[in-house]
Scaffold this motif. Structure first.
Motif: not given
Length: 94
Positions: A61-65, A58, A68, A56
Motif C-alpha cells: 500500500q506504499s505505506l512502508s516507513v 504496508d 520497516s 507486509s
C-alpha cells in the motif's frame, strides 16, 4: 566538509566512484570542489533486503516507513557510517 553520498535504490557504491572514470564521477566532482566525499558502503545485492517487507500489507500500500524491514538495514548502515566518519575525522557535521 565531509559529504556522505547515499546510493539510490539498486545502486552500488562504485557507481558513484567509478562511473565515467574517477575524475568524472560524483565523488570525483565533489572532491575537485574541495569536499571530502565518501559513499555509503552498499553493494548491489544488498538491495535484496527490500524484499523482506514484501510480506507486509504496508509495503503493497506504499505505506512502508524507514523503520520497516524493507529499509531499516539502509538506515542502520547510514547511522553506522556517520558514526564512523565522526569518530575518525575532526568534522562536527556531515
Amino acid at each position: 566538509p565531509v559529504v556522505l553520498v547515499l546510493p539510490g535504490f539498486g545502486n552500488d557504491q562504485k557507481d558513484y566512484v567509478e562511473a565515467l572514470g574517477t575524475q568524472l564521477s560524483l565523488t570525483g566532482a565533489l572532491n575537485a570542489r574541495g569536499f571530502r566525499s565518501t559513499v555509503l558502503p552498499i553493494e548491489r545485492y544488498e538491495w535484496l533486503n527490500v524484499a523482506k517487507g514484501m510480506l507486509s500489507i504496508d509495503f503493497w500500500q506504499s505505506l512502508s516507513v524507514p523503520s520497516s524491514p524493507s529499509y531499516n538495514w539502509y538506515i542502520q548502515k547510514i547511522n553506522q557510517t556517520i558514526t564512523e566518519i565522526l569518530q575518525t575525522t575532526n568534522e562536527e557535521e556531515i
